[in-house]
Write a protein that holds these residues in place. Structure first.
Motif, PDB file in Angstrom:
ATOM      1  N   LEU A   1     -50.707  -0.143 -10.951  1.00  0.00           N
ATOM      2  CA  LEU A   1     -49.406  -0.393 -10.326  1.00  0.00           C
ATOM      3  C   LEU A   1     -48.419  -0.893 -11.364  1.00  0.00           C
ATOM      4  O   LEU A   1     -48.794  -1.659 -12.261  1.00  0.00           O
ATOM      5  N   THR A   2     -47.182  -0.471 -11.238  1.00  0.00           N
ATOM      6  CA  THR A   2     -46.119  -1.035 -12.082  1.00  0.00           C
ATOM      7  C   THR A   2     -45.024  -1.546 -11.157  1.00  0.00           C
ATOM      8  O   THR A   2     -44.509  -0.805 -10.317  1.00  0.00           O
ATOM      9  N   LEU A   3     -44.720  -2.824 -11.296  1.00  0.00           N
ATOM     10  CA  LEU A   3     -43.727  -3.459 -10.419  1.00  0.00           C
ATOM     11  C   LEU A   3     -42.467  -3.789 -11.220  1.00  0.00           C
ATOM     12  O   LEU A   3     -42.556  -4.320 -12.326  1.00  0.00           O
ATOM     13  N   THR A   4     -41.333  -3.479 -10.635  1.00  0.00           N
ATOM     14  CA  THR A   4     -40.059  -3.855 -11.248  1.00  0.00           C
ATOM     15  C   THR A   4     -39.253  -4.584 -10.176  1.00  0.00           C
ATOM     16  O   THR A   4     -39.127  -4.074  -9.058  1.00  0.00           O
ATOM     17  N   PRO A   5     -38.729  -5.761 -10.487  1.00  0.00           N
ATOM     18  CA  PRO A   5     -37.984  -6.497  -9.450  1.00  0.00           C
ATOM     19  C   PRO A   5     -36.787  -5.684  -8.958  1.00  0.00           C
ATOM     20  O   PRO A   5     -36.135  -4.995  -9.744  1.00  0.00           O
ATOM     21  N   ARG A   6     -36.542  -5.762  -7.657  1.00  0.00           N
ATOM     22  CA  ARG A   6     -35.409  -5.027  -7.076  1.00  0.00           C
ATOM     23  C   ARG A   6     -34.071  -5.688  -7.423  1.00  0.00           C
ATOM     24  O   ARG A   6     -33.054  -5.025  -7.482  1.00  0.00           O
ATOM     25  N   ASP A   7     -34.114  -7.022  -7.575  1.00  0.00           N
ATOM     26  CA  ASP A   7     -32.870  -7.682  -7.976  1.00  0.00           C
ATOM     27  C   ASP A   7     -32.736  -7.594  -9.497  1.00  0.00           C
ATOM     28  O   ASP A   7     -33.445  -6.834 -10.139  1.00  0.00           O
ATOM     29  N   PHE A   8     -31.847  -8.379 -10.078  1.00  0.00           N
ATOM     30  CA  PHE A   8     -31.628  -8.233 -11.526  1.00  0.00           C
ATOM     31  C   PHE A   8     -32.512  -9.160 -12.350  1.00  0.00           C
ATOM     32  O   PHE A   8     -32.302  -9.329 -13.537  1.00  0.00           O
TER      33      PHE A   8
ATOM     34  N   ARG B   1     -47.102  -2.371   0.727  1.00  0.00           N
ATOM     35  CA  ARG B   1     -45.884  -2.595   1.516  1.00  0.00           C
ATOM     36  C   ARG B   1     -45.319  -3.988   1.262  1.00  0.00           C
ATOM     37  O   ARG B   1     -44.117  -4.168   1.128  1.00  0.00           O
ATOM     38  N   GLU B   2     -46.220  -4.946   1.176  1.00  0.00           N
ATOM     39  CA  GLU B   2     -45.751  -6.320   0.967  1.00  0.00           C
ATOM     40  C   GLU B   2     -45.065  -6.469  -0.405  1.00  0.00           C
ATOM     41  O   GLU B   2     -44.026  -7.125  -0.524  1.00  0.00           O
ATOM     42  N   LEU B   3     -45.634  -5.814  -1.408  1.00  0.00           N
ATOM     43  CA  LEU B   3     -45.003  -5.881  -2.729  1.00  0.00           C
ATOM     44  C   LEU B   3     -43.641  -5.182  -2.728  1.00  0.00           C
ATOM     45  O   LEU B   3     -42.709  -5.607  -3.404  1.00  0.00           O
ATOM     46  N   GLN B   4     -43.554  -4.108  -1.941  1.00  0.00           N
ATOM     47  CA  GLN B   4     -42.310  -3.326  -1.926  1.00  0.00           C
ATOM     48  C   GLN B   4     -41.119  -4.114  -1.383  1.00  0.00           C
ATOM     49  O   GLN B   4     -39.980  -3.747  -1.629  1.00  0.00           O
ATOM     50  N   GLU B   5     -41.420  -5.206  -0.657  1.00  0.00           N
ATOM     51  CA  GLU B   5     -40.309  -6.021  -0.165  1.00  0.00           C
ATOM     52  C   GLU B   5     -39.477  -6.564  -1.325  1.00  0.00           C
ATOM     53  O   GLU B   5     -38.285  -6.767  -1.218  1.00  0.00           O
ATOM     54  N   GLU B   6     -40.130  -6.801  -2.437  1.00  0.00           N
ATOM     55  CA  GLU B   6     -39.430  -7.433  -3.533  1.00  0.00           C
ATOM     56  C   GLU B   6     -39.359  -6.612  -4.816  1.00  0.00           C
ATOM     57  O   GLU B   6     -38.566  -6.888  -5.697  1.00  0.00           O
ATOM     58  N   PHE B   7     -40.228  -5.615  -4.889  1.00  0.00           N
ATOM     59  CA  PHE B   7     -40.313  -4.856  -6.143  1.00  0.00           C
ATOM     60  C   PHE B   7     -40.242  -3.352  -5.879  1.00  0.00           C
ATOM     61  O   PHE B   7     -40.653  -2.872  -4.816  1.00  0.00           O
ATOM     62  N   GLU B   8     -39.750  -2.677  -6.874  1.00  0.00           N
ATOM     63  CA  GLU B   8     -39.927  -1.232  -6.961  1.00  0.00           C
ATOM     64  C   GLU B   8     -41.390  -1.035  -7.356  1.00  0.00           C
ATOM     65  O   GLU B   8     -41.826  -1.625  -8.345  1.00  0.00           O
ATOM     66  N   VAL B   9     -42.145  -0.290  -6.577  1.00  0.00           N
ATOM     67  CA  VAL B   9     -43.581  -0.170  -6.887  1.00  0.00           C
ATOM     68  C   VAL B   9     -43.933   1.265  -7.240  1.00  0.00           C
ATOM     69  O   VAL B   9     -43.770   2.167  -6.409  1.00  0.00           O
ATOM     70  N   LEU B  10     -44.400   1.466  -8.449  1.00  0.00           N
ATOM     71  CA  LEU B  10     -44.936   2.774  -8.820  1.00  0.00           C
ATOM     72  C   LEU B  10     -46.446   2.616  -8.861  1.00  0.00           C
ATOM     73  O   LEU B  10     -46.940   1.620  -9.390  1.00  0.00           O
ATOM     74  N   TYR B  11     -47.156   3.560  -8.281  1.00  0.00           N
ATOM     75  CA  TYR B  11     -48.610   3.407  -8.410  1.00  0.00           C
ATOM     76  C   TYR B  11     -49.320   4.735  -8.526  1.00  0.00           C
ATOM     77  O   TYR B  11     -48.837   5.764  -8.076  1.00  0.00           O
ATOM     78  N   ASN B  12     -50.460   4.629  -9.167  1.00  0.00           N
ATOM     79  CA  ASN B  12     -51.276   5.798  -9.422  1.00  0.00           C
ATOM     80  C   ASN B  12     -52.692   5.444  -8.982  1.00  0.00           C
ATOM     81  O   ASN B  12     -53.339   4.575  -9.574  1.00  0.00           O
ATOM     82  N   ARG B  13     -53.167   6.114  -7.943  1.00  0.00           N
ATOM     83  CA  ARG B  13     -54.459   5.722  -7.364  1.00  0.00           C
ATOM     84  C   ARG B  13     -55.632   6.449  -7.989  1.00  0.00           C
ATOM     85  O   ARG B  13     -56.757   6.256  -7.578  1.00  0.00           O
TER      86      ARG B  13
END
Ligand code: ASP
Ligand code: MG
Length: 417
Positions: free
Chosen positions: A310-317, A365-377
């Motif tokens: 998973l790669t998470l990027t914050p949705r805010d700045f 889904r819970e992570l997506q509330e705060e982050f842009e989530v890219l994932y590779n399963r």
């Protein structure tokens, strides 16, 4: 006193039970024999639990398979009028009794009640067969003396209480050999619990600790701890000796040869752990013990599938800093996901987790509330302990890793399947 642990693969058929008896017979001193459920019985009981809990109609079919599998093995080992058939029927009747009742609201509680029958049945058969072969032994229902809290399916052992009870039960006064179950335990109020899948190694280590055993031997279908999976790398070699620390690292990175919880209890009392082949018992195998000087080990490959990157990027700045990281870790802990590798940059955080959890979608889904989530399963994690450049070239080849990380002793690569 020694502890011998036999896993499901070692007792998956009548030959396996005969082989176990031959290994036990050769032993002259005091012995506790810890046995898992036969073959894939635990998986079968998991389907039984599911069918019961979700009221699917096929519990009868599964019960029949369970009975037939064990009876087939018994027919090869015992005469038709042996009392052991009655003992099997008694256990199956108890299990039938569970299935006939209304299920509790807690799945994990029902799971432990049902799945524990695998070990109760296997040890009943093994103990009876040893006796038939002239090897006197006492059968112990370990739930009487290995006491845990009520965290069903992953229970925590009360070491003090269990120590006192186990020393009373395994007292070696009138008996030299005991046969008991791995994986299962009981609460103070005698509810059945389990220690987590593949937990029989852990039982062996706990009993060794509580009873001050001189050694533990885990009898496996491989000749010891190897530097790669011999099914994938036929040139894999046995590592003759390793430290407790090395064994903990290997099992942490996903080596399946020993259960991760096994090492601590024996390390605390400096009890050596032997990993040996039940097919070639005279071959040395591996000893895991205290080592004084660093050992020169060959590169060891652990290939762990079932991973999600998973790669998470914050949705805010904001950047990925302590506050964001603590949120991510809180979500990981909430979903009980095992973090296997992590790497961060200013605005992104990448990590690898086991992605077999039932609640994985909810986690994302819970992570997506705060982050842009890219994932590779569809990735696997290659870990090379004691790596060399040549070993990396050989194992990774020309695949381009999605993430790569090296420390002094360990190199890790996340690669696409
Ligand atoms: N029978 C249990 C399982 O298959 C415990 C074990 O084998 O160690 O998970
Ligand atoms: Mg098993």
């Amino acid at each position: 006193m020694k502890i011998f642990k036999f896993g499901g693969a070692s007792v998956k058929n009548a030959d396996g039970v005969r082989n176990l008896a031959a290994i036990v017979e050769r032993e002259e001193g005091e012995l506790v024999v810890v046995v898992s459920a036969m073959g894939k019985t635990t998986n079968l009981l998991e389907t039984l639990c599911d069918a019961y809990f979700h009221r699917r109609g096929d519990t009868d079919v599964i019960m029949r398979r369970l009975r037939e599998y064990h009876r087939d093995i018994m027919r090869e080992l015992f005469a038709a009028d042996d009392a052991v058939y009655g003992e099997l029927e008694e256990l199956l009747a108890l299990l039938d009794g569970v299935l006939a009742g209304e299920s509790a609201m807690c799945y994990d509680y029902e799971y432990d009640r049902i799945v524990s029958f695998g070990e109760l049945i296997s040890t009943t058969i093994v103990s009876a067969y040893l006796r038939r072969e002239g090897v006197d032994n006492r059968f112990v229902d370990v739930r009487r003396c290995l006491k845990t809290d009520a965290s069903y399916r992953n229970a925590n052992v009360d070491l003090e209480l269990s120590g006192a009870l186990c020393r009373g039960v395994f007292d070696f006064q009138s008996e030299r050999i005991y046969v008991t179950q791995g994986f299962i335990a009981g609460t103070r109020t005698n509810q059945t619990t389990t220690l987590g899948r593949e937990g029989s190694d852990y039982t062996a280590a706990l009993l060794a600790n509580l009873l001050d055993a001189e050694s533990v031997t885990i009898w496996k279908d491989v000749p010891g701890v190897m530097n790669a999976d011999p099914k994938e790398y036929p040139q894999a070699k046995v590592i003759g000796r390793m430290s407790y620390k090395e064994a903990i690292e290997l099992s942490h990175f996903g080596a399946k040869v020993i259960h991760p919880k096994t090492i601590k209890p024996i390390q605390n009392k400096r009890i050596p752990l032997y990993v040996k082949s039940f097919l070639y018992p005279e071959v040395e195998g591996t000893v895991i013990a205290e080592v004084d000087e660093p050992l020169r080990l060959p590169p060891i490959l652990i290939n762990k599938g079932g991973q999600c990157l998973l790669t998470l990027t914050p949705r805010d700045f904001s950047f990925i800093a302590e506050e964001k990281l603590s949120k991510i870790f809180a979500v990981l802990a909430k979903y009980k996901l095992k973090l296997n590798l992590m790497q961060n940059s200013a605005i992104s955080f990448s990590f690898c987790v086991d992605c077999n959890g039932a609640l994985f979608e909810a986690f994302i889904r819970e992570l997506q509330e705060e982050f842009e989530v890219l994932y590779n399963r569809d990735v696997r994690l290659l870990t090379i302990r004691h790596y060399t450049e040549a070993a990396i070239r050989e194992i990774v080849g020309d695949r381009v890793p999605l993430v790569e990380q090296r420390s002094r002793l360990t190199a890790q690569f996340v690669i696409q399947n």
